[in-house]
Design a protein around this motif. Sequence first.
Motif, PDB file in Angstrom:
ATOM      1  N   ASP A   1       0.398  -1.095   0.129  1.00 53.23           N
ATOM      2  CA  ASP A   1       0.255   0.087   0.031  1.00 53.23           C
ATOM      3  C   ASP A   1       0.379   0.863   0.217  1.00 53.23           C
ATOM      4  OD1 ASP A   1       0.047   1.480   3.262  1.00 53.23           O
ATOM      5  OD2 ASP A   1       0.682  -0.724   3.031  1.00 53.23           O
ATOM      6  N   PRO A   2       0.114   2.383  -0.349  1.00 56.89           N
ATOM      7  CA  PRO A   2       1.196   3.968  -0.675  1.00 56.89           C
ATOM      8  C   PRO A   2       2.052   4.367   0.804  1.00 56.89           C
ATOM      9  CG  PRO A   2      -0.975   4.166  -1.417  1.00 56.89           C
ATOM     10  CD  PRO A   2      -1.106   2.666  -0.522  1.00 56.89           C
ATOM     11  N   SER A   3       1.514   3.509   2.469  1.00 57.34           N
ATOM     12  CA  SER A   3       1.435   4.245   3.581  1.00 57.34           C
ATOM     13  C   SER A   3       2.861   3.289   3.497  1.00 57.34           C
ATOM     14  CB  SER A   3       0.995   3.576   4.623  1.00 57.34           C
ATOM     15  OG  SER A   3       0.001   2.344   5.209  1.00 57.34           O
TER      16      SER A   3
ATOM     17  N   ARG B   1       4.127   9.569  -2.827  1.00 60.94           N
ATOM     18  CA  ARG B   1       3.319   8.032  -2.386  1.00 60.94           C
ATOM     19  C   ARG B   1       4.273   6.649  -3.769  1.00 60.94           C
ATOM     20  NH1 ARG B   1      -2.725   8.663   0.382  1.00 60.94           N
ATOM     21  NH2 ARG B   1      -2.375  10.449   1.018  1.00 60.94           N
ATOM     22  N   ARG B   2       5.298   7.456  -4.517  1.00 60.98           N
ATOM     23  CA  ARG B   2       5.324   6.464  -4.974  1.00 60.98           C
ATOM     24  C   ARG B   2       7.069   5.751  -4.281  1.00 60.98           C
ATOM     25  NH1 ARG B   2       1.804   4.317  -7.138  1.00 60.98           N
ATOM     26  NH2 ARG B   2       3.515   3.517  -8.490  1.00 60.98           N
TER      27      ARG B   2
ATOM     28  N   GLU C   1      -3.730   1.639  -4.579  1.00 57.42           N
ATOM     29  CA  GLU C   1      -4.676   2.319  -3.545  1.00 57.42           C
ATOM     30  C   GLU C   1      -5.511   1.152  -2.991  1.00 57.42           C
ATOM     31  OE1 GLU C   1      -6.731   4.312  -1.232  1.00 57.42           O
ATOM     32  OE2 GLU C   1      -4.549   5.461  -1.565  1.00 57.42           O
TER      33      GLU C   1
ATOM     34  N   THR D   1      -8.781   2.013  -1.665  1.00 56.97           N
ATOM     35  CA  THR D   1      -9.866   2.839  -1.843  1.00 56.97           C
ATOM     36  C   THR D   1      -9.994   2.274  -3.518  1.00 56.97           C
ATOM     37  OG1 THR D   1      -8.926   4.899  -1.736  1.00 56.97           O
ATOM     38  CG2 THR D   1      -9.863   4.144   0.074  1.00 56.97           C
ATOM     39  N   GLN D   2      -9.857   2.427  -4.214  1.00 55.07           N
ATOM     40  CA  GLN D   2      -9.957   2.787  -5.674  1.00 55.07           C
ATOM     41  C   GLN D   2      -9.829   1.043  -6.701  1.00 55.07           C
ATOM     42  OE1 GLN D   2      -7.219   5.409  -7.440  1.00 55.07           O
ATOM     43  NE2 GLN D   2      -7.808   7.202  -5.729  1.00 55.07           N
TER      44      GLN D   2
ATOM     45  N   CYS E   1      -9.783  -5.657  -0.530  1.00 57.78           N
ATOM     46  CA  CYS E   1      -9.378  -4.265  -0.025  1.00 57.78           C
ATOM     47  C   CYS E   1      -8.224  -4.612   0.582  1.00 57.78           C
ATOM     48  CB  CYS E   1     -10.207  -3.247   0.232  1.00 57.78           C
ATOM     49  SG  CYS E   1      -9.273  -1.658   0.788  1.00 57.78           S
TER      50      CYS E   1
ATOM     51  N   TYR F   1      -4.355   0.469   4.815  1.00 56.21           N
ATOM     52  CA  TYR F   1      -2.841   0.908   5.203  1.00 56.21           C
ATOM     53  C   TYR F   1      -2.450   0.221   6.170  1.00 56.21           C
ATOM     54  CZ  TYR F   1      -3.310   4.195   1.465  1.00 56.21           C
ATOM     55  OH  TYR F   1      -3.583   5.363   0.216  1.00 56.21           O
TER      56      TYR F   1
ATOM     57  N   PRO G   1      -5.225   7.404   3.367  1.00 53.43           N
ATOM     58  CA  PRO G   1      -5.834   7.025   2.554  1.00 53.43           C
ATOM     59  C   PRO G   1      -7.301   7.708   1.924  1.00 53.43           C
ATOM     60  CG  PRO G   1      -7.103   6.016   4.425  1.00 53.43           C
ATOM     61  CD  PRO G   1      -5.883   6.654   5.113  1.00 53.43           C
TER      62      PRO G   1
END
Length: 545
Positions: free
Chosen positions: A181-183, A195-196, A219, A221-222, A244, A247, A300
Amino acid sequence: MIVQSDRRGDIIIGIDAGTSVMKAVAFTLNGEQLAVSSIRNHYVMGHDGSATQSLSKTWADCQSALRALGDRVPQLAERTAAIAVTGQGDGTWLVGKNNQPVGDAWLWLDARAAPTVERLSLQESDRPRFEATGTGLNTCQQGSQMAHMDATTPNLLDEAEVALHCKDWLYLNLTGVRATDPSEASFTFGNFRTRRYDSVVLDALGLDHRRHLLPEILEGTQATHPLTEASAKACGLKPGTPVCLGYVDMVMTALGAGVRSGGHNAACSTIGSTGVHMQAKAVADVQLNAARTGYVIALPLPDLVTQVQSNMGSTINLDWLLQLAADLMGENGDVVDYTALIPRIDAWFAKSQPGTLIYHPYISEAGERGPFVNAHARAGFTGLNSRHRFPDMVRSVVEGLALATRDCYAAMGAFPKELRLSGGAARSKALRQTLAAAVGAPIRVSRRDETGAAGAAMMAAVAIGAYGSMDDCIQDWVTPYLGTAETVDRGEARRFDLLAASYSEIRHALEPVWNHMAQGDGWPDAAALPSPPQDTMTTMQRSPL
């Protein structure tokens, strides 16, 4: 307000894979908790500073928790609209050919990377790494651990095809998809602004040649992925159910406890064995400290992060003091459980008088990690006199926890306008009022149970279209569970301004003493003293979050 759609099911399952407990929680689509099942899992501590956990057993525990939840909720499989997963942060969960584990996971508790952390933190490249990630280097992080593996046991990384975190491993087993995840991606190997992944960070860690081990960033949520047929059968659920990827658990816990509500950012502290202090902020408002400590962890929500500082020891300081009392009370042969004394804390506090007895709550053998890092930091009272009694010591320890919390928020730039509180210690009125005075902000306690699983489930609710945005979901899932704000005693707040200055001055004065004592320089005939056990030596090097 729930958005109408043609999705099936009226339940979202949140999975929270902690270090010691695996939980599966059923929520209605509007956030009501229906049932929870938990499975005690296990990890192994070694004399070399290792802390490991079986990947296969962790997945088996997840299956057991989900099946047990099915026993508690009628027709769970048919009613489940989505599944969301979060879990313990940091650590290194290596996966190789055919998605099989490469050894056991290195947990966030693992201290073996300490020499590598020390080496890397002294290099000039650590400053741009910190500015990209917003996160201080420590032994619990996947980046530090992989850098240490690369230097000492490169065969582990050679055998791996992907490096995951705990929740990522469960997501792989649920869906067959390798992702993170991005976190966790941004605070370990990336940049919290984009966030990369970031080449500056990989170069600073000496891991650019291991870039192929980093998974896709997803992500949650998407995007979701369907539950595989094999996993559905193993877990007692329906194949194809959307899954899903949440994070990291700290962010999910903060989200569920109210780090944001009503479209506004807030602060959230979890007062448990350790103290975790978080402020939701726009990316542009993040202020990194000169000591290079803390974390910056994505939320998020677009362009929002949490800035984090964490005390190594929080309520364990009270546990220590109450254990002393229990030992004395049991000297006549009666065994006294110190936990039976916890309800008396507020009464002892009320018997004491506000004064200038100051306690520094560095009771952990691992020292302190936030907002400063010193593995040799030790707890202590300053200002004791012959009139002080046990209630005064209780007050001083409670106030020490509050001053440590204030220290952490000060390192993030500015004190919060309101502080949301979670954790068992939030039941203490004395602690709540003391924290409010120390930080100068009203306290609101979240009545939400299982906040980590709730945070992940909220992401799933947005992902499947039950809510149009995370803020819409927060309106139903978070805001109604926030208690009434407890106001600040302004007289006490002024006293804490004075105490805080002394607290800081004493801490700085003691640092060289702690360091000398750790080397034996502070003791007579130091050469004759026995060496500490290996467990203690490795523990003192830790700085996990």
